[in-house]
Design a protein around this motif. Structure first.
Motif, short mmCIF file in Angstrom:
data_model
loop_
_atom_site.label_atom_id
_atom_site.label_comp_id
_atom_site.label_asym_id
_atom_site.label_seq_id
_atom_site.Cartn_x
_atom_site.Cartn_y
_atom_site.Cartn_z
N LEU A 1 -10.81 9.50 -2.18
CA LEU A 1 -10.43 8.18 -1.65
C LEU A 1 -8.94 8.04 -1.26
O LEU A 1 -8.64 7.63 -0.14
CB LEU A 1 -10.85 7.10 -2.66
N PRO A 2 -8.01 8.42 -2.16
CA PRO A 2 -6.60 8.26 -1.78
C PRO A 2 -6.22 9.09 -0.56
O PRO A 2 -5.39 8.67 0.25
CB PRO A 2 -5.84 8.75 -3.02
N PRO B 1 0.81 -1.23 0.00
CA PRO B 1 0.00 0.00 0.00
C PRO B 1 0.84 1.28 0.00
O PRO B 1 0.50 2.24 -0.70
CB PRO B 1 -0.82 -0.13 1.28
N GLU C 1 -16.26 12.06 -3.58
CA GLU C 1 -15.83 10.93 -2.76
C GLU C 1 -14.82 10.04 -3.49
O GLU C 1 -13.89 9.51 -2.89
CB GLU C 1 -17.04 10.10 -2.33
N THR D 1 -8.31 9.99 1.93
CA THR D 1 -8.92 9.35 3.09
C THR D 1 -8.04 8.19 3.55
O THR D 1 -7.79 8.01 4.74
CB THR D 1 -10.31 8.83 2.73
N ILE D 2 -7.57 7.42 2.56
CA ILE D 2 -6.72 6.28 2.88
C ILE D 2 -5.42 6.74 3.53
O ILE D 2 -4.95 6.16 4.50
CB ILE D 2 -6.42 5.47 1.60
N ALA D 3 -4.85 7.83 3.00
CA ALA D 3 -3.58 8.32 3.53
C ALA D 3 -3.77 9.02 4.88
O ALA D 3 -2.80 9.37 5.53
CB ALA D 3 -2.93 9.27 2.53
N GLY D 4 -5.03 9.23 5.30
CA GLY D 4 -5.28 9.80 6.61
C GLY D 4 -5.20 11.31 6.68
O GLY D 4 -4.62 11.86 7.60
N TYR D 5 -5.76 11.98 5.69
CA TYR D 5 -5.80 13.44 5.74
C TYR D 5 -7.03 13.91 6.51
O TYR D 5 -8.06 13.25 6.51
CB TYR D 5 -5.81 14.03 4.33
N GLN D 6 -6.91 15.08 7.12
CA GLN D 6 -8.04 15.69 7.81
C GLN D 6 -9.11 16.07 6.79
O GLN D 6 -8.77 16.50 5.68
CB GLN D 6 -7.59 16.97 8.52
N PRO D 7 -10.39 15.95 7.17
CA PRO D 7 -11.47 16.27 6.23
C PRO D 7 -11.33 17.66 5.58
O PRO D 7 -11.61 17.82 4.40
CB PRO D 7 -12.72 16.21 7.12
N ASN E 1 -3.26 13.07 -4.49
CA ASN E 1 -2.31 12.83 -3.39
C ASN E 1 -0.91 13.32 -3.75
O ASN E 1 0.04 13.04 -3.04
CB ASN E 1 -2.29 11.33 -3.07
N ARG F 1 2.00 2.05 -3.46
CA ARG F 1 0.91 2.48 -4.34
C ARG F 1 0.46 3.89 -4.03
O ARG F 1 -0.03 4.61 -4.90
CB ARG F 1 -0.28 1.52 -4.20
N ARG F 2 0.59 4.32 -2.76
CA ARG F 2 0.13 5.66 -2.40
C ARG F 2 0.96 6.74 -3.06
O ARG F 2 0.52 7.87 -3.20
CB ARG F 2 0.22 5.83 -0.89
#
Lengths: 233, 342
Positions: free
Chosen positions: A102-103, A75, A98, A105-111, A154, A78-79
């Motif tokens: 997705l990428p 992962p 959305e 959200t997966i990488a853990g960014y703040q909304p 990303n 791929r990121r």
């Protein structure tokens, strides 16, 4: 950025998709991967994002030997690679926003950060006003651009595209290629698999020509111009 | 060409481009390390909240199918819970007994009340005997009439059929130690029979213990059933979202990221099922408690059917959600690895 060292890929059913392919793409380059369908273009891209593993030889991406990569580390690789797929690979039950988010959200960014980056990416591909729509409501070209926005949102250092203009008319294809050139101009390494030779030749970039799994030709841009002047391919 | 007018203006492009360059400069390193750990932790929690909310919303979107699953889980959990309640009520009933054995001696009809009382006093001399209680035939009749409701029948008899009874409270409670005393009493000419109720109590406790084990085993089987129901439901959910899983994996989703929505789904199935079980048990108690209390009242006065306490209810919910997560984890572990983008 990408280095293939004597890479072969044989599928379990025995078909050899790639055989002893060698090349090196430096960071910041923009390269086209050409050849007929079945020549091994998709397999080559799959090896870079570790959807497949090489049967022989070594694949290096950003200095990492993918042959030795543990499954749990896939992962992370791929990121840092944006991929534009021929069939878009969009989620049709999610909005455009959305899908592109997705990428992140997966990488853990703040909304908050996600919203800012997604809107920037959608504006970049000219879909700023479509974020609330479902992909099914968009045209083929627009869906492709959603896929591109998702690939670059990303800010990857490497961008791969598999037949990104496959189903598009020439005008739309040129638009898409123009987008890729813009990303390349700001330092992103770009590798595009395509069999649209007319379009590729106009771009005047380095070309890797695959034929039946072998790297038949590795043409730098200048040679290509000369070839074109001779009027042949 | 429809797209021409939609091309973005040049300036934002350059801004976006500059950001990409900044990123590209740092390429090769860990790009995520630029964000603070606190930010990543908050984003992680935000993702959990979002996934939890979305999976619950997803269940309500197909509410009929979800309700069926909840009901199946609810019934499977309600059954052992009901049995557990019956047992704990039965233990409460038997708990009224103070745990000390009693020996009841039935005297011959020919023995007079004075002789009977005298014999009772003699018994007190025995070191194993702590207390004695003499009940005359007439007192026994009065008590029996009041307790049993057979007063009319007894009155129709021409004589009192009940013998005099001496109740002995022994100083020890082990059956073995009491056996010689019982043997000695049985040899007495005045005595018709000796009833030693400890054995009966021991049997009752053995039966309760057996029933408890039975309920535990049944609970175990039904928990396994709940696991399988949830596991299978999650397996179907995974199959339905195969395309999404592939895309998430393609853009760098970790296994735990892919797993998360399904674990929450299992959690909601389990929690909803446990809630359903709680409601079913509550409804059954309302349905059953009035007749049970009436029945028991005819034997020994006040009795209230005890439902689940707050702690037991919480335990039921925890158990349900735990089973849900476990079932989902089993299904996910088995099927998620098989789904790889192709």
């Amino acid at each position: 950025m990408i280095r293939f060292d004597q890479v072969s890929k044989r599928y379990p059913e025995g078909r050899e998709a790639l055989s002893r392919v060698n090349f090196d793409i430096p960071a910041g380059d923009m390269v086209f991967l050409t050849g007929k369908s079945g020549a091994g273009k998709s397999t080559l891209l799959k090896l870079i994002i570790v959807m497949e593993r090489a049967s022989q030889g070594q694949v290096f991406v950003q200095g990492t030997n993918l042959n030795r990569l543990a499954r749990r580390n896939i992962p992370a690789i791929r990121r840092d690679i944006g991929v534009v797929f021929q069939n878009h690979q969009l989620l049709f039950d999610r909005t455009v926003f959305e899908n592109v988010a997705l990428p992140l959200t997966i990488a853990g960014y703040q909304p908050r950060e996600v919203g800012r980056r997604v809107r920037a990416a959608l504006a970049k591909v000219g879909l700023g006003d479509k974020e609330k729509q479902l992909p099914i409501a968009l045209s083929g070209g627009e869906q492709q651009r959603v896929g591109i926005a998702r690939a670059v949102v990303n800010k990857p250092s490497l961008l791969l595209a598999d037949e990104p203009t496959g189903n598009l008319d020439p005008g739309l294809s040129a638009e898409i290629m123009n987008l890729f050139e813009q990303f390349n101009q700001v330092g992103v390494t770009v590798l595009i698999a395509s069999h649209d030779l007319a379009l590729i030749n106009r771009m005047n970039r380095r070309q890797l020509l695959l034929h039946e799994g072998r790297l038949l030709e590795d043409r730098p841009p200048a040679t290509l111009v000369a070839t074109d002047l001779r009027g042949g391919l | 060409m429809a797209m021409a007018g939609k091309r973005p203006p040049r300036r934002p492009n350059l801004q976006a481009a500059t950001r990409v360059v900044n990123k590209a400069d740092g390429a090769g390193g860990a790009s995520t390390s630029k964000r603070s750990l606190g930010d990543q932790w908050r984003a992680y929690l935000a993702n959990h909240r979002r996934v939890a909310r979305e999976s619950l919303q997803g269940l309500f979107k197909v509410w009929l199918a979800s309700a069926m699953t909840w009901l199946v889980i609810g019934i499977a959990m309600a059954l052992p819970t009901m049995l557990y309640l019956i047992l704990s009520n039965a233990s409460t009933l038997s708990g009224d007994w103070d745990g000390k054995p009693r020996i009841s001696i039935y005297l011959q009809e020919s023995v007079s009340e004075a002789d009977g009382r005298g014999f009772a006093q003699q018994l007190l001399a025995d070191e194993l005997v702590v207390a004695v209680d003499y009940v005359s035939p007439s007192a026994a009749l009065a008590e029996f009439t009041q307790r049993s409701g057979f007063g009319d029948v007894l009155r129709s008899l021409d004589r009192n059929p009940l013998p005099a009874v001496i109740t002995i409270e022994p100083g020890v409670s082990q059956t073995g130690q009491l056996k010689p005393l019982v043997a000695r009493l049985e040899a007495e000419a005045m005595i018709a029979s000796v009833s030693f109720d400890l054995a009966w109590m021991e049997r009752l406790f053995a039966i309760l213990d057996l029933a408890e084990r039975f309920v535990t085993a049944l609970g175990g089987f039904l928990a396994l059933g709940v696991l399988l129901v949830i596991g299978n439901t999650i397996r179907l959910a995974i199959e339905n979202r195969r395309a999404e899983i592939e895309v998430v994996k393609l853009v760098g989703g970790t296994d735990s990221f892919v797993r998360r929505p399904f674990l929450y789904l299992g959690f909601w199935y389990g929690l909803g099922g446990a809630l359903m079980a709680w409601v079913l048990v509550g409804a059954s108690l309302v349905f059953l408690s009035a007749p049970i209390e009436m029945l028991l009242a005819s034997y020994q006065g006040d009795f209230l059917v005890i439902g689940l306490s707050g702690g037991e209810s919480l335990l039921l919910l925890l158990l349900g959600s735990g089973l849900g997560i476990l079932g989902a984890a089993l299904a996910v572990g088995r099927h998620l690895r098989q789904i790889e983008p192709s």
